[in-house]
Motif scaffolding. Structure first.
Motif, short mmCIF file in Angstrom:
data_model
loop_
_atom_site.label_atom_id
_atom_site.label_comp_id
_atom_site.label_asym_id
_atom_site.label_seq_id
_atom_site.Cartn_x
_atom_site.Cartn_y
_atom_site.Cartn_z
N LEU A 98 0.83 -1.21 0.00
CA LEU A 98 0.00 0.00 0.00
C LEU A 98 0.86 1.25 0.00
CD1 LEU A 98 -2.70 1.48 0.24
CD2 LEU A 98 -2.57 1.15 2.73
N GLU A 99 1.92 1.26 0.80
CA GLU A 99 2.77 2.45 0.88
C GLU A 99 3.51 2.69 -0.44
OE1 GLU A 99 3.86 2.98 5.56
OE2 GLU A 99 5.06 1.55 4.41
N ARG A 100 3.91 1.62 -1.11
CA ARG A 100 4.58 1.80 -2.41
C ARG A 100 3.61 2.35 -3.46
NH1 ARG A 100 7.55 -2.61 -0.43
NH2 ARG A 100 5.97 -4.12 -1.06
N LEU A 101 2.38 1.91 -3.43
CA LEU A 101 1.38 2.43 -4.35
C LEU A 101 1.17 3.92 -4.13
CD1 LEU A 101 -0.94 2.20 -6.42
CD2 LEU A 101 -2.42 1.44 -4.53
N LEU A 102 1.07 4.32 -2.87
CA LEU A 102 0.89 5.74 -2.56
C LEU A 102 2.12 6.54 -2.96
CD1 LEU A 102 -0.72 5.45 1.01
CD2 LEU A 102 -1.89 5.80 -1.17
N ALA A 103 3.30 6.00 -2.69
CA ALA A 103 4.54 6.72 -3.02
C ALA A 103 4.67 6.95 -4.52
CB ALA A 103 5.75 5.94 -2.50
N ASP A 104 4.21 6.00 -5.34
CA ASP A 104 4.27 6.16 -6.79
C ASP A 104 3.43 7.35 -7.25
OD1 ASP A 104 5.92 4.00 -7.00
OD2 ASP A 104 4.34 2.58 -7.57
N ASN A 105 2.48 7.77 -6.43
CA ASN A 105 1.64 8.91 -6.75
C ASN A 105 1.96 10.13 -5.87
OD1 ASN A 105 -0.77 7.98 -8.71
ND2 ASN A 105 -0.20 6.27 -7.37
N GLY A 106 3.13 10.11 -5.24
CA GLY A 106 3.56 11.25 -4.43
C GLY A 106 2.75 11.44 -3.17
N GLN A 107 2.21 10.34 -2.62
CA GLN A 107 1.38 10.42 -1.41
C GLN A 107 1.86 9.43 -0.36
OE1 GLN A 107 -2.58 9.89 -3.03
NE2 GLN A 107 -2.63 11.94 -3.92
N ARG A 108 1.24 9.49 0.82
CA ARG A 108 1.69 8.62 1.91
C ARG A 108 0.63 8.51 3.00
NH1 ARG A 108 6.13 12.70 4.78
NH2 ARG A 108 4.61 14.17 5.64
N LEU A 109 0.84 7.54 3.90
CA LEU A 109 0.08 7.46 5.14
C LEU A 109 0.79 8.39 6.12
CD1 LEU A 109 -0.40 3.58 5.32
CD2 LEU A 109 -2.15 5.28 4.71
N ALA A 110 0.18 9.51 6.41
CA ALA A 110 0.88 10.56 7.15
C ALA A 110 1.24 10.15 8.57
CB ALA A 110 0.01 11.82 7.19
N PHE A 111 0.51 9.22 9.17
CA PHE A 111 0.74 8.85 10.57
C PHE A 111 1.93 7.91 10.73
CE2 PHE A 111 -2.77 6.54 8.66
CZ PHE A 111 -2.37 5.21 8.77
N GLU A 112 2.57 7.53 9.63
CA GLU A 112 3.87 6.85 9.68
C GLU A 112 3.83 5.55 10.50
OE1 GLU A 112 8.43 8.58 10.24
OE2 GLU A 112 6.75 9.60 11.20
N PRO A 113 3.00 4.59 10.12
CA PRO A 113 2.85 3.39 10.95
C PRO A 113 4.10 2.51 10.95
CG PRO A 113 1.77 3.08 8.83
CD PRO A 113 2.21 4.52 8.88
N PRO A 114 4.46 1.94 12.10
CA PRO A 114 5.58 0.99 12.13
C PRO A 114 5.18 -0.33 11.49
CG PRO A 114 4.54 1.11 14.28
CD PRO A 114 3.88 2.17 13.43
N HIS A 115 6.17 -1.02 10.90
CA HIS A 115 5.95 -2.33 10.28
C HIS A 115 6.36 -3.46 11.22
CE1 HIS A 115 5.80 -0.93 5.83
NE2 HIS A 115 5.57 0.10 6.62
N PHE A 116 7.58 -3.36 11.77
CA PHE A 116 8.20 -4.41 12.58
C PHE A 116 8.35 -5.71 11.81
CE2 PHE A 116 6.03 -2.05 16.28
CZ PHE A 116 7.11 -1.20 16.43
N GLY A 117 8.48 -5.63 10.50
CA GLY A 117 8.66 -6.83 9.68
C GLY A 117 7.99 -6.65 8.33
N GLU A 118 8.50 -7.35 7.31
CA GLU A 118 7.99 -7.19 5.95
C GLU A 118 6.58 -7.71 5.78
OE1 GLU A 118 10.65 -8.82 3.10
OE2 GLU A 118 12.32 -7.51 3.64
N SER A 119 6.14 -8.59 6.66
CA SER A 119 4.81 -9.19 6.49
C SER A 119 3.70 -8.40 7.17
CB SER A 119 4.80 -10.63 7.01
OG SER A 119 5.18 -10.67 8.37
N ALA A 120 3.99 -7.18 7.63
CA ALA A 120 2.97 -6.34 8.27
C ALA A 120 1.80 -6.11 7.32
CB ALA A 120 3.58 -5.01 8.69
N THR A 121 0.59 -6.13 7.86
CA THR A 121 -0.61 -5.95 7.05
C THR A 121 -1.36 -4.69 7.45
OG1 THR A 121 -2.00 -7.23 8.58
CG2 THR A 121 -0.88 -8.45 6.80
N VAL A 122 -2.25 -4.28 6.56
CA VAL A 122 -3.08 -3.10 6.81
C VAL A 122 -4.00 -3.36 8.01
CG1 VAL A 122 -4.94 -1.69 5.87
CG2 VAL A 122 -2.98 -2.29 4.44
N GLY A 123 -4.56 -4.57 8.10
CA GLY A 123 -5.43 -4.88 9.22
C GLY A 123 -4.72 -4.81 10.55
#
Length: 385
Positions: A98-123
């Motif tokens: 999701l973040e890569r899709l937003l970045a391709d359009n010059g946008q982002r999730l402003a609240f800067e969520p932590p991942h703590f691993g590559e398998s982090a999900t939106v849910g």
């Protein structure tokens, strides 16, 4: 004990392009299977342990019982409108996708969520409600949630809220799901407000005494400066340390603030490492538990023995301490805040500051209305839930 794992999501396809705006991945819709699993669990009177990428399984009480209900197959960005600054994604969608899709359009999730691993999900991001270093200046996860789809304990798939703020009327149930850790229902889809990336940014470091750093932050907080990150790391001895600042905004505003504040420039990597807990305080072998203290902006740091790092301009303290849990809870409450233990604890303990009686009653009533049979993530937030 759950383990943090840096692994590629099992559905990732590194050689294939990511989702395109407005693309609908119908083949990734697993909602009916999830609904059926909930219905079956209710009939059989068995509880469910909701799981996504498991990168935040350490957060909260980690002894949740029940059969696993995995959202990983229910994935995909179902709608994205860069003009309207709205994105809707299924719960099992990889946060990185999701973040890569937003970045391709010059946008982002402003609240800067932590991942703590590559398998982090939106849910998982929404269920835990964790925000990064930018949170005090732009808002928390729940401030950007516009609507959700949720599977109730009857196995019904309901929608709350929408994709615009005006759809929110009455009690905002969609934002109530943020931080509930799956105890109120199964999140299947979330709509977010997204924001454009800033035109300019800069990262600075200043060597200061702790009290001077605090005074400077109070002074700058009264001014319209483009600060979106402020963290203080004490030195190994004494009160002198490094104040890290991040500036984001228009080019003129960032440059003027950089000249006004001074200091040395540093890499943007610091803020990613802070968000993902890759700094020494988090990584060095240490038997002492890791704590997060949330405090009022003008509160003094509680006098608790241990090593610490101040984030959020002074309102969040990361602490390594061997003090008793009750002592840390009481110290945070005395300062007007609360404490959360990030290191998993035993089955008899809770990682959260005990709720006041009135607030506890409201929590219980809410749980009894939305999940009266206790199907979802029993014991995840509180032992008697």
């Amino acid at each position: 004990m759950p383990h943090l794992q840096d692994r590629r999501p099992e559905f990732a396809r590194p050689n294939e392009p990511g989702p395109t705006p407005n693309a609908i991945e119908q083949d990734a819709d697993d909602s009916e299977a999830l609904c059926e699993q909930v219905r079956r669990a209710r009939v059989e009177q068995t509880s469910l342990r909701i799981a996504g990428g498991n990168t935040k399984a350490f957060y909260g009480r980690s002894i949740c019982a029940g059969a696993e209900l995995s959202t990983r197959r229910h994935r995909g960005v179902v709608h994205y409108d860069p003009v309207e600054l709205v994105a809707t994604a299924r719960a099992g969608t990889a946060l990185g996708d999701l973040e890569r899709l937003l970045a391709d359009n010059g946008q982002r999730l402003a609240f800067e969520p932590p991942h703590f691993g590559e398998s982090a999900t939106v849910g998982g991001m929404v269920a835990t409600g964790l925000s990064g270093p930018r949170r005090p200046w732009v808002g928390a996860v729940r401030d950007f949630v516009l609507g959700v789809r949720l599977i109730t304990q009857e196995g019904k798939h309901l929608r709350f809220g929408g994709e615009v703020m005006k759809n929110v009327a009455g009690y905002d149930l969609s934002r109530l799901m943020v931080g509930a850790q799956g105890t109120l229902g199964v999140l299947t889809e979330i709509s977010f407000k997204v924001l454009p990336k800033p035109a300019a940014s800069a990262c600075l470091r200043l060597e200061l005494f702790a009290e001077v750093a605090r005074q400077r932050l109070c002074e700058w907080g009264r001014l319209p400066l483009p600060i979106t990150g402020a963290a203080f790391e004490p030195a190994s001895h004494g009160n002198r340390g490094i104040l890290h600042l991040r500036l984001e905004g228009g080019e003129g505003s960032v440059n003027a603030t950089r000249q006004r504040i001074g200091g040395e420039e540093e890499s943007h990597r610091y803020w990613e490492d802070l968000r993902e807990h890759r700094l020494p305080l988090f990584l060095e072998p240490d038997p002492r538990p890791l704590w997060r203290l949330s405090l009022p902006s003008r509160a003094s740091r509680p006098a608790i023995e241990g090593d610490w790092l101040i984030d959020w301009g002074g309102t969040q303290v990361w602490l390594r301490s061997g003090e008793r849990d009750i002592a840390i809870f009481e110290a945070a409450q005395a300062a007007g805040g609360h404490a959360t233990r990030f290191t998993p604890c035993g089955s008899e303990s809770s990682p959260f500051t005990p709720l006041p009686p009135v607030m506890s009653r409201y929590h219980r009533q809410l749980k009894s209305r939305l999940d009266p049979e206790g199907l979802f993530n029993p014991g995840r937030l509180y032992a008697d839930w």
